[in-house]
Design a protein around this motif. Structure first.
Motif, PDB file in Angstrom:
ATOM      1  N   ASP A  69     -84.511 -35.011 -13.948  1.00  0.00           N
ATOM      2  CA  ASP A  69     -83.973 -33.872 -14.698  1.00  0.00           C
ATOM      3  C   ASP A  69     -84.619 -33.731 -16.069  1.00  0.00           C
ATOM      4  O   ASP A  69     -84.823 -32.613 -16.562  1.00  0.00           O
ATOM      5  CB  ASP A  69     -82.451 -33.991 -14.826  1.00  0.00           C
ATOM      6  N   ILE A  70     -84.943 -34.868 -16.677  1.00  0.00           N
ATOM      7  CA  ILE A  70     -85.667 -34.833 -17.959  1.00  0.00           C
ATOM      8  C   ILE A  70     -87.032 -34.167 -17.749  1.00  0.00           C
ATOM      9  O   ILE A  70     -87.487 -33.379 -18.583  1.00  0.00           O
ATOM     10  CB  ILE A  70     -85.844 -36.266 -18.518  1.00  0.00           C
ATOM     11  N   LEU A  71     -87.675 -34.476 -16.609  1.00  0.00           N
ATOM     12  CA  LEU A  71     -88.978 -33.855 -16.309  1.00  0.00           C
ATOM     13  C   LEU A  71     -88.869 -32.335 -16.268  1.00  0.00           C
ATOM     14  O   LEU A  71     -89.750 -31.625 -16.755  1.00  0.00           O
ATOM     15  CB  LEU A  71     -89.526 -34.350 -14.972  1.00  0.00           C
ATOM     16  N   GLY A  72     -87.777 -31.849 -15.688  1.00  0.00           N
ATOM     17  CA  GLY A  72     -87.573 -30.401 -15.638  1.00  0.00           C
ATOM     18  C   GLY A  72     -87.521 -29.812 -17.034  1.00  0.00           C
ATOM     19  O   GLY A  72     -88.144 -28.780 -17.320  1.00  0.00           O
ATOM     20  N   SER A  73     -86.806 -30.476 -17.928  1.00  0.00           N
ATOM     21  CA  SER A  73     -86.709 -29.977 -19.305  1.00  0.00           C
ATOM     22  C   SER A  73     -88.055 -30.050 -20.010  1.00  0.00           C
ATOM     23  O   SER A  73     -88.414 -29.145 -20.777  1.00  0.00           O
ATOM     24  CB  SER A  73     -85.666 -30.794 -20.084  1.00  0.00           C
ATOM     25  N   ILE A  74     -88.808 -31.133 -19.777  1.00  0.00           N
ATOM     26  CA  ILE A  74     -90.112 -31.278 -20.442  1.00  0.00           C
ATOM     27  C   ILE A  74     -91.100 -30.244 -19.890  1.00  0.00           C
ATOM     28  O   ILE A  74     -91.892 -29.670 -20.634  1.00  0.00           O
ATOM     29  CB  ILE A  74     -90.634 -32.724 -20.319  1.00  0.00           C
ATOM     30  N   GLU A  75     -91.035 -29.983 -18.584  1.00  0.00           N
ATOM     31  CA  GLU A  75     -91.874 -28.919 -18.024  1.00  0.00           C
ATOM     32  C   GLU A  75     -91.495 -27.568 -18.643  1.00  0.00           C
ATOM     33  O   GLU A  75     -92.363 -26.758 -18.973  1.00  0.00           O
ATOM     34  CB  GLU A  75     -91.715 -28.851 -16.498  1.00  0.00           C
ATOM     35  N   TYR A  76     -90.212 -27.339 -18.806  1.00  0.00           N
ATOM     36  CA  TYR A  76     -89.782 -26.069 -19.400  1.00  0.00           C
ATOM     37  C   TYR A  76     -90.309 -25.944 -20.837  1.00  0.00           C
ATOM     38  O   TYR A  76     -90.837 -24.907 -21.243  1.00  0.00           O
ATOM     39  CB  TYR A  76     -88.249 -25.957 -19.383  1.00  0.00           C
ATOM     40  N   GLY A  77     -90.184 -27.036 -21.594  1.00  0.00           N
ATOM     41  CA  GLY A  77     -90.633 -27.014 -22.993  1.00  0.00           C
ATOM     42  C   GLY A  77     -92.132 -26.819 -23.134  1.00  0.00           C
ATOM     43  O   GLY A  77     -92.597 -26.146 -24.061  1.00  0.00           O
ATOM     44  N   THR A  78     -92.905 -27.401 -22.218  1.00  0.00           N
ATOM     45  CA  THR A  78     -94.364 -27.326 -22.351  1.00  0.00           C
ATOM     46  C   THR A  78     -94.950 -26.120 -21.607  1.00  0.00           C
ATOM     47  O   THR A  78     -95.791 -25.411 -22.144  1.00  0.00           O
ATOM     48  CB  THR A  78     -95.025 -28.610 -21.814  1.00  0.00           C
TER      49      THR A  78
END
Ligand SMILES: [Zn+2]
Length: 185
Positions: A69-78
């Motif tokens: 789930d953290i990966l999803g947020s980091i993908e969204y941010g980048t």
């Protein structure tokens, strides 16, 4: 890093006050950095980098390690918000790291889902313990470096952004003694 210098010297920038940024931020955000921070109450990314609303896209989890789930947020941010930098932010005296060391050394187990934090940090414990010096700090640094390395290869989206030099992933350690963030990866 300039913001961190302002924070440690008490020279903070007051332009980020809500009243100054709210109107501009109402219609969108343009954070310049994504942070993966420990959840520890003593470490606040916005405070320690002297930033305000809209500046940092912050994900937090005790032990600052990457999850699906953290990966999803980091993908969204980048990928979506186009932040050019990701920082994995650990800190000295990290309780999650201390728990993971205890789990390793004393075969300790922790109630409920807390155990999963210790389990997720076990690789960092093994690597960090091989170094001399302050055991907790070395494991914190190992955990930061592991997660920076992992993020660089983690998903097709992030890997491509890194390859194209659109995103840089770095690791920092926050020192509870003096509030300084030092780049370790
Ligand atoms: Zn911590």
């Amino acid at each position: 890093m300039k913001g961190n210098a302002r924070y440690t010297t008490g020279n903070i920038d007051t332009n980020d006050a809500f009243k100054n940024t709210a109107a501009g931020l109402k219609h969108g955000q343009n954070p310049y950095a994504v942070i993966l921070s420990c959840a520890d109450s003593r470490v606040s990314p916005e405070l320690c980098f002297d930033e305000g609303p809209g500046d940092l896209f912050v994900t937090r989890i005790a032990g600052n390690y990457v999850t699906v789930d953290i990966l999803g947020s980091i993908e969204y941010g980048t990928y979506v918000l186009k932040s050019p930098i990701v920082m994995v932010l650990g800190h000295t005296e990290c309780g999650a790291v201390k728990a993971a060391i205890k789990a390793e050394e004393e075969n300790a187990s922790f109630p409920g889902h807390i155990q999963s934090i210790a389990s997720n940090l076990s690789n960092a414990v093994r690597i960090g313990k091989q170094k001399g010096g302050n055991q907790t700090t070395e494991v914190v640094k190992a955990n930061i470096r592991l997660n920076v390395a992992y993020l660089q290869q983690s998903t097709p989206i992030i890997r491509q952004l890194v390859q194209d030099k659109k995103v840089k992933i770095v690791g920092g350690i926050y020192d509870l003694d003096n509030g300084t963030v030092t780049i370790v990866s």
